[in-house]
Design an enzyme around this catalytic site. Structure first.
Site, PDB file in Angstrom:
ATOM      1  N   LYS A  13      27.298  -0.601  15.885  1.00  0.00           N
ATOM      2  CA  LYS A  13      27.085  -1.541  14.787  1.00  0.00           C
ATOM      3  C   LYS A  13      27.935  -1.181  13.570  1.00  0.00           C
ATOM      4  O   LYS A  13      27.936  -1.888  12.572  1.00  0.00           O
ATOM      5  CB  LYS A  13      25.612  -1.555  14.387  1.00  0.00           C
ATOM      6  N   THR A  34      31.303   9.622  16.670  1.00  0.00           N
ATOM      7  CA  THR A  34      29.943   9.621  17.192  1.00  0.00           C
ATOM      8  C   THR A  34      29.899  10.289  18.558  1.00  0.00           C
ATOM      9  O   THR A  34      30.882  10.912  18.991  1.00  0.00           O
ATOM     10  CB  THR A  34      29.349   8.180  17.152  1.00  0.00           C
ATOM     11  N   LYS A  81      31.205  14.821  18.124  1.00  0.00           N
ATOM     12  CA  LYS A  81      31.025  15.371  16.772  1.00  0.00           C
ATOM     13  C   LYS A  81      31.389  16.855  16.679  1.00  0.00           C
ATOM     14  O   LYS A  81      31.833  17.309  15.634  1.00  0.00           O
ATOM     15  CB  LYS A  81      29.582  15.150  16.299  1.00  0.00           C
ATOM     16  N   ASP A 118      25.336  12.445   8.208  1.00  0.00           N
ATOM     17  CA  ASP A 118      24.107  12.071   8.925  1.00  0.00           C
ATOM     18  C   ASP A 118      22.841  12.518   8.188  1.00  0.00           C
ATOM     19  O   ASP A 118      21.892  11.747   8.038  1.00  0.00           O
ATOM     20  CB  ASP A 118      24.104  12.677  10.336  1.00  0.00           C
ATOM     21  N   ALA A 154      16.360  19.253  20.008  1.00  0.00           N
ATOM     22  CA  ALA A 154      17.232  20.283  19.435  1.00  0.00           C
ATOM     23  C   ALA A 154      18.680  20.055  19.848  1.00  0.00           C
ATOM     24  O   ALA A 154      19.453  21.000  20.015  1.00  0.00           O
ATOM     25  CB  ALA A 154      16.755  21.668  19.861  1.00  0.00           C
ATOM     26  N   ASN A 158      11.150  21.624  21.209  1.00  0.00           N
ATOM     27  CA  ASN A 158      12.095  21.146  22.218  1.00  0.00           C
ATOM     28  C   ASN A 158      11.637  21.585  23.597  1.00  0.00           C
ATOM     29  O   ASN A 158      10.982  22.611  23.759  1.00  0.00           O
ATOM     30  CB  ASN A 158      13.497  21.687  21.947  1.00  0.00           C
TER      31      ASN A 158
HETATM   32  P1  ATR Z   1      21.816  14.110  20.793  1.00  0.00           P
HETATM   33  O1  ATR Z   1      23.214  14.410  20.375  1.00  0.00           O
HETATM   34  O2  ATR Z   1      21.456  12.648  20.754  1.00  0.00           O
HETATM   35  O3  ATR Z   1      20.802  14.960  20.111  1.00  0.00           O
HETATM   36  P2  ATR Z   1      21.641  15.794  23.125  1.00  0.00           P
HETATM   37  O4  ATR Z   1      22.421  16.859  22.433  1.00  0.00           O
HETATM   38  O5  ATR Z   1      21.937  15.494  24.552  1.00  0.00           O
HETATM   39  O6  ATR Z   1      21.782  14.414  22.386  1.00  0.00           O
HETATM   40  O7  ATR Z   1      20.098  16.158  22.963  1.00  0.00           O
HETATM   41  C1  ATR Z   1      19.092  15.380  23.544  1.00  0.00           C
HETATM   42  C2  ATR Z   1      17.743  15.922  23.104  1.00  0.00           C
HETATM   43  O8  ATR Z   1      16.704  15.099  23.680  1.00  0.00           O
HETATM   44  C3  ATR Z   1      17.469  17.341  23.579  1.00  0.00           C
HETATM   45  O9  ATR Z   1      16.679  17.994  22.606  1.00  0.00           O
HETATM   46  C4  ATR Z   1      16.668  17.107  24.877  1.00  0.00           C
HETATM   47  O10 ATR Z   1      15.828  18.180  25.229  1.00  0.00           O
HETATM   48  P3  ATR Z   1      16.450  19.457  26.040  1.00  0.00           P
HETATM   49  O11 ATR Z   1      17.282  20.213  25.041  1.00  0.00           O
HETATM   50  O12 ATR Z   1      15.272  20.228  26.482  1.00  0.00           O
HETATM   51  O13 ATR Z   1      17.253  18.866  27.154  1.00  0.00           O
HETATM   52  C5  ATR Z   1      15.843  15.928  24.455  1.00  0.00           C
HETATM   53  N1  ATR Z   1      15.316  15.136  25.583  1.00  0.00           N
HETATM   54  C6  ATR Z   1      15.994  14.278  26.383  1.00  0.00           C
HETATM   55  N2  ATR Z   1      15.166  13.703  27.275  1.00  0.00           N
HETATM   56  C7  ATR Z   1      13.921  14.220  27.049  1.00  0.00           C
HETATM   57  C8  ATR Z   1      12.617  14.004  27.637  1.00  0.00           C
HETATM   58  N3  ATR Z   1      12.438  13.157  28.655  1.00  0.00           N
HETATM   59  N4  ATR Z   1      11.575  14.684  27.122  1.00  0.00           N
HETATM   60  C9  ATR Z   1      11.756  15.543  26.078  1.00  0.00           C
HETATM   61  N5  ATR Z   1      12.957  15.772  25.487  1.00  0.00           N
HETATM   62  C10 ATR Z   1      14.022  15.125  25.963  1.00  0.00           C
END
Ligand code: ATR
Length: 269
Positions: A16, A62, A66, A102, A128, A150
């Site tokens: 967007k 994005t 990053k 951000d 995290a 997390n």
């Molecule tokens: P972003 O840059 O959007 O933060 P990311 O670095 O891939 O993306 O992080 C995704 C986050 O969502 C992580 O904290 C992940 O938990 P893990 O570190 O344990 O993998 C969390 N996440 C994704 N799917 C999840 C789920 N079904 N339940 C709980 N946490 C989830």
């Protein structure tokens, strides 16, 4: 001459940002273009080199670039260093300035748009990954006590390590949250995108609590859960998106757009 900007990501087709920046430009009479560019996953540095060669003035960055943008920057702001990530690049001669808007975007949305006071509040951040990393220090610096929960505890521990000495930031597992409650719960996991919900106990929300999902454009399972659990203020991440964009725009153009009409327009779409 029209100054060129872009947002770089992969995927990028649903971004967007071009619409938001075109509204900012119109409002502030700035002669700019802003497009969404999908970079190959292994070609981010080449994409940036091309933009610079073509005279672009800067770009937003994005997912998933990053951290690469952080490494590519020749100078970094304190905010970028705190987040270990860059979402805004400014091309200035031979320099690539890297900043991160951000966290500022989230704070502006919470304090200005939602009118929710942060100082001395307790926050729970879920997740995290990169999204959590970008907002941790700004929230901490705003005087918020923070628990990061997390699925993978080690990732939360790594995030809080630099702030741990001060004693108001802790890493936990979801199962450690039972019996605790918070003024603010921010979902920084990607669960909203896949319509999932982290395993949260009942009773997480204090009276008048804010529930914030950084995913935007829909009521995520987390926001539904928060509503059912009695959270008073329910917000998706659209305000943060518009506010971080405004801060990037101001860095590039030295004029800060009014975000209210843009946020209202985005909401009505
Ligand atoms: P972003 O840059 O959007 O933060 P990311 O670095 O891939 O993306 O992080 C995704 C986050 O969502 C992580 O904290 C992940 O938990 P893990 O570190 O344990 O993998 C969390 N996440 C994704 N799917 C999840 C789920 N079904 N339940 C709980 N946490 C989830």
């Amino acid at each position: 001459m029209t100054d060129k900007y872009a947002v770089i990501g992969n995927p990028i087709n649903h971004s967007k940002s071009p619409l938001i920046h075109s509204m900012f430009a119109q409002q502030t009479n700035q002669d700019i273009s802003y497009e969404a560019i999908e970079s190959p996953l292994d070609g981010f540095a080449d994409t940036i080199a091309r933009l610079r060669a073509e005279g672009y003035k800067g770009c937003n960055v994005t997912v998933p670039f990053k951290f690469e943008a952080f490494k590519l920057a020749t100078q970094r702001s304190g905010r970028a260093n705190d987040a270990n990530a860059v979402n805004t690049l400014i091309f200035e001669g031979n320099e690539i300035l890297g900043d991160n808007t951000d966290g500022a975007g989230l704070l502006k949305d919470i304090e200005k748009n939602l009118k929710f006071e942060l100082y001395f509040k307790d926050a729970l951040i879920l997740g995290a990954g990169g999204a959590a990393a970008g907002v941790l220090s700004p929230l901490f610096n705003a005087g918020v006590g923070i628990i990061i929960a997390n699925r993978t505890l080690e990732k939360a521990q790594a995030l809080v390590a630099p702030l741990e000495e001060v004693g108001t930031v802790f890493a936990k597992r979801y199962e450690d949250l039972a019996g605790r409650s918070f003024d603010i719960v921010i979902n920084a996991t990607s669960t909203g995108l896949s319509d999932e919900l982290p395993p949260l106990p009942d009773g997480l929300f204090k009276r008048d609590a804010l529930a914030y999902d950084m995913v935007y454009g829909k009521e995520t399972p987390f926001l539904k859960f928060a509503r059912a659990q009695g959270a008073t203020v329910i917000a998706d991440g659209l305000g943060m998106l518009v506010e971080q964009a405004a801060t990037s725009f101001a860095l590039w153009r030295k004029v800060r757009p009014d975000t209210q009409p843009v946020l209202a327009a985005m909401r009505s779409l």
